[in-house]
Design a protein around this motif. Structure first.
Motif, short mmCIF file in Angstrom:
data_model
loop_
_atom_site.label_atom_id
_atom_site.label_comp_id
_atom_site.label_asym_id
_atom_site.label_seq_id
_atom_site.Cartn_x
_atom_site.Cartn_y
_atom_site.Cartn_z
N TRP A 60 -19.22 1.80 -11.27
CA TRP A 60 -18.91 3.00 -12.03
C TRP A 60 -19.45 2.99 -13.45
O TRP A 60 -19.69 1.93 -14.05
CB TRP A 60 -17.39 3.18 -12.13
CG TRP A 60 -16.72 3.54 -10.85
CD1 TRP A 60 -17.28 4.08 -9.74
CD2 TRP A 60 -15.33 3.36 -10.55
NE1 TRP A 60 -16.32 4.29 -8.77
CE2 TRP A 60 -15.12 3.85 -9.24
CE3 TRP A 60 -14.24 2.87 -11.26
CZ2 TRP A 60 -13.86 3.83 -8.62
CZ3 TRP A 60 -13.00 2.84 -10.65
CH2 TRP A 60 -12.81 3.32 -9.34
N PHE A 61 -19.56 4.22 -14.01
CA PHE A 61 -19.55 4.47 -15.44
C PHE A 61 -18.34 5.39 -15.69
O PHE A 61 -17.65 5.77 -14.77
CB PHE A 61 -20.86 5.11 -15.92
CG PHE A 61 -21.11 6.50 -15.37
CD1 PHE A 61 -20.83 7.62 -16.13
CD2 PHE A 61 -21.64 6.68 -14.09
CE1 PHE A 61 -21.07 8.90 -15.63
CE2 PHE A 61 -21.88 7.95 -13.58
CZ PHE A 61 -21.59 9.07 -14.36
N ASP A 62 -18.08 5.74 -16.93
CA ASP A 62 -16.95 6.58 -17.35
C ASP A 62 -15.64 5.80 -17.39
O ASP A 62 -15.65 4.58 -17.58
CB ASP A 62 -16.83 7.84 -16.50
CG ASP A 62 -16.17 8.99 -17.29
OD1 ASP A 62 -16.84 9.52 -18.20
OD2 ASP A 62 -15.02 9.33 -17.01
N LYS A 63 -14.50 6.49 -17.25
CA LYS A 63 -13.18 5.90 -17.51
C LYS A 63 -12.15 6.54 -16.59
O LYS A 63 -12.29 6.54 -15.40
CB LYS A 63 -12.80 6.06 -18.98
CG LYS A 63 -12.78 7.50 -19.51
CD LYS A 63 -13.95 7.86 -20.36
CE LYS A 63 -13.84 9.25 -20.93
NZ LYS A 63 -14.98 9.61 -21.77
N ARG A 64 -10.98 7.00 -17.09
CA ARG A 64 -9.97 7.82 -16.42
C ARG A 64 -9.01 7.05 -15.50
O ARG A 64 -7.82 7.29 -15.53
CB ARG A 64 -10.63 8.99 -15.64
CG ARG A 64 -11.47 9.87 -16.53
CD ARG A 64 -12.41 10.78 -15.73
NE ARG A 64 -13.47 11.31 -16.58
CZ ARG A 64 -13.44 12.48 -17.19
NH1 ARG A 64 -12.42 13.29 -17.02
NH2 ARG A 64 -14.44 12.85 -17.96
#
Length: 528
Positions: free
Chosen positions: A357-361
């Motif tokens: 992955w990239f990003d967060k959440r």
């Protein structure tokens, strides 16, 4: 002068000197709060992951304290910043997602420090619409801001600056420290960088940094998400979802490359002047042509995308580290180092290829955890390590505590001042997390959960009803959901009890979740 008058003079001088020393000792500390955007703890060399070298941020660890278990309450930009300001969970301060408005009329720690005699400023990214309240001076980016030649809003007036956003933010912070603050007062400065937020545009001088290095992806880069149905429905995979044009700068002039975000890719460079764009093209055009010739696919393409991503991401951080060094050097030269609390953190963590992955959440570790380093020579011993569970909920009460301001009963965080001096006997043993922004970009389902030193329990809900339990000691990569395993029955029951206790303590409920969902869906409908 008669002998008795000489003695009296000496006593007056001694009394005055002692009084001044006492006043100096009891003087309220200055507070420099440095926050970057999406800066993963893995990308700070003091945390030992050996991805990059951040010598200036590392100074805070060697000269102060490094927190190994710092977390957020909601891993998305604007809600995280609202929690930081108010010391209250998202469902209390009202900013549960990036769509809901933030109420600047509510109290925040900057307003309290203003009342206590501080001169206050906010410079850089805040991502909360409206004129910041609690600050004598503000110069902030509108929304996400731009990397090159960005607009800033200075005390409500928008104007454009020429240059690179990270450098400009640092220059504005130094200008306030040197020329704009009231120097007879203690100061609070929120110095907040846009970088390294997507789309990871490096400063011109760092284009070639890491060109001689090939990064190996994390061990779980090819995660198959077995037993984790909510994670399997994500849309934040480097292989599948990272856009060639918008994210990886492969927006060729012939229009042969790109993806679903190609139309947004022009936003990446449309702020540049001709000189900046020429340097940009000189670097990226050969990479574009080489990519077109090789026609990669499968694992080869995945590794290529990972390296393009991680290099640009880390290059952005190098400029952030430069800025930290400049500001720390100023504090030292100005004689402010001893009486200034310096904090470095991020609004949340970030995935650097973990789970692909990239990003967060997600509440999984890499986005849930955030870097936190604190230096305050008067109280914090150099080289201190803190392993207790702290959250961004705790910044507001900690700053108020150091300033000698009473922490109001409605603040939900706790001051971690005593943690860094070794008194952790009554510290919390669990922390609470919520995430609301779904259905939305990246398809991360709504969830809430609890984390202790060893275990993590997560509930995904709305269009799914899934529970996940992780043993972080045996499974630090969170690859094995043990919720239904017989060996963990007692742990599961214990974590459910703790979860309900914390939900009750903080005032969260399923009814609140439904209310926030209804509001979110209404706003999405209006936007359509």
């Amino acid at each position: 002068m008669p002998k008795n008058l000489v003695h009296l003079f000496i006593l007056v001088v001694l009394f005055t000197s002692c009084n001044r020393a006492e006043q100096s000792e009891n003087k309220q500390p200055n507070i420099l709060f440095i926050m970057s955007d999406d800066h993963a703890y893995q990308a700070i060399s003091a945390y030992g992951h050996q991805l990059n070298h951040t010598p200036n941020i590392d100074r805070l660890a060697s000269e102060g304290a490094i927190f190994k278990r710092a977390y957020v309450t909601n891993s998305i930009c604007a809600p995280s910043r609202a929690v930081m300001l108010t010391g209250k969970h998202s469902f209390v301060n009202g900013k549960v997602d990036n769509m809901q408005p933030f109420d600047w009329e509510q109290d925040n720690f900057a307003k309290q420090l203003q009342k206590a005699g501080y001169t206050t400023a906010m410079i850089g990214k805040i991502h909360l619409h409206g004129l910041p309240q609690g600050f004598d001076y503000s110069n902030v980016l509108p929304g996400q801001g731009q990397y090159y030649n960005p607009d800033f809003i200075e005390n409500g007036v928008k104007k454009q600056y020429h240059g690179y956003c990270t450098t400009i933010t640092t220059e504005l912070a130094l200008d306030w420290l040197q020329n704009k603050r009231q120097k007879d007062k203690p100061f609070l400065l929120l110095y907040h960088q846009k970088a390294p937020h997507r789309s990871w545009m490096p400063e011109l001088k760092y284009f070639e940094l890491f060109d001689d290095k090939e990064f190996a992806p994390p061990a779980n880069f090819y995660d198959d998400f077995k037993g984790r149905r909510a994670a399997a429905t994500h849309e934040m995979g480097i292989r599948e979802h990272m856009d060639l044009a918008y994210d990886l700068k492969m927006f060729d002039k012939e229009g042969e490359l790109g993806g679903h975000l190609r139309q947004s890719a022009g936003w990446v460079t449309n702020r540049m002047d001709s000189v900046q764009r020429a340097q940009w093209d000189d670097y990226y055009d050969p990479i574009i042509e080489d990519f077109k010739q090789h026609k990669m696919e499968g694992e080869e393409l995945a590794l290529w995308k990972y390296n393009r991503y991680i290099k640009d991401y880390l290059r952005c951080i190098q400029s952030v580290d430069d800025g930290v060094g400049e500001v720390l050097d100023y504090l030292k030269a100005a004689g402010l180092e001893e009486n200034t609390i310096v904090v470095y953190t991020s609004d949340q963590g970030f995935y650097l290829g973990e789970h692909g992955w990239f990003d967060k959440r997600f509440m999984y570790e890499e986005s849930f955890r955030t870097p936190l380093l604190v230096r305050y020579p008067k109280e914090i011993k150099a080289g201190t390590t803190v392993n207790k569970l702290v959250q961004n909920l705790d910044f507001a009460p900690t700053f108020l505590d150091y300033a000698g301001v009473t922490v109001s009963d409605d603040i939900q965080g706790e001051s971690f001042r005593k943690l860094v001096t070794g008194d952790d006997s009554n510290w919390r043993d669990a922390i609470y997390y919520t995430y609301y922004e779904y259905p939305a970009e990246h398809h991360v389902k709504r969830h809430y959960g609890i984390c202790t030193e060893r275990y993590k329990l997560i509930h995904f809900y709305y269009d799914i009803d899934e529970w996940e339990l992780y043993d972080l000691h045996n499974d630090p990569g969170e690859m094995n959901n043990v919720y239904d395993q017989a060996d963990y029955t007692d742990v599961q029951q214990m974590m459910h009890v703790k979860l309900e206790e914390l939900r009750k303590q903080y005032g969260d409920s399923d009814e609140l979740n439904q209310m926030h969902l209804d509001r979110y869906l209404q706003k999405r409908q209006v936007r359509k």
